[in-house]
Design a protein around this motif. Structure first.
Motif, PDB file in Angstrom:
ATOM      1  N   LYS A  23      27.903  79.282  45.457  1.00 59.31           N
ATOM      2  CA  LYS A  23      27.199  80.436  44.909  1.00 59.31           C
ATOM      3  C   LYS A  23      25.900  80.791  45.624  1.00 59.31           C
ATOM      4  O   LYS A  23      25.251  81.756  45.257  1.00 59.31           O
ATOM      5  N   TYR A  94      19.015  76.286  42.492  1.00 60.90           N
ATOM      6  CA  TYR A  94      19.763  75.224  41.817  1.00 60.90           C
ATOM      7  C   TYR A  94      20.128  75.591  40.376  1.00 60.90           C
ATOM      8  O   TYR A  94      20.507  74.729  39.595  1.00 60.90           O
ATOM      9  N   GLY A  96      22.670  77.363  39.358  1.00 66.00           N
ATOM     10  CA  GLY A  96      24.102  77.522  39.123  1.00 66.00           C
ATOM     11  C   GLY A  96      24.529  78.981  39.127  1.00 66.00           C
ATOM     12  O   GLY A  96      25.711  79.296  39.027  1.00 66.00           O
TER      13      GLY A  96
END
Length: 135
Positions: A23, A94, A96
């Motif tokens: 991502k 970080y 997500g």
């Protein structure tokens, strides 16, 4: 992979497929290569309904999608990596959520692993080439 600008939605879909579950995307290319244009197409593919603009002055734009958020960064105007750290960029990276990062060269020591490197080149006025490398 080469594409015509009129087929950018197809190119964006292909980029997302190639990325798999990753991502964080790093966009490389000279000014005018089409980084922001491709990011807009990626956002549309992921379900962004709102207006998508370049974060040149705000440094980061946030968009909402059905399954989370997209953070679009433009680090071109940064003076140093400390500015990115001060804005909490690592928390975004970080989280997500999707992170689309223009000018990652400005923050080399802050980039996470497992990124998708996207290199864009101008082939002609209406044609671009995308090279994808997964780290």
């Amino acid at each position: 992979m080469g594409y015509n600008l009129k087929d950018i939605a197809i190119a964006a879909k292909s980029v997302l497929t190639e990325a798999g579950t990753r991502k964080v995307f790093l966009f490389h290319g000279e000014m005018g290569a089409g980084k922001t244009t491709l990011i807009k197409a990626l956002c549309k593919q992921l379900g962004v309904d709102e207006s998508i603009t370049s974060p040149t002055f705000s440094i980061v734009n946030e968009y909402h999608i059905p399954k989370g958020k997209i953070y679009h960064f433009d680090f071109y105007r940064l003076k140093n990596q400390t500015e990115a750290m001060d804005m909490g960029c690592e928390e975004y990276f970080y989280s997500g959520d999707y992170c689309f990062i223009e000018w990652p060269e400005m923050i080399p020591d802050l980039l996470p692993i497992n990124c998708v490197d996207i290199s864009l080149s101008v082939l002609s006025n209406n044609r671009r080439e995308i090279r994808i490398d997964k780290k």
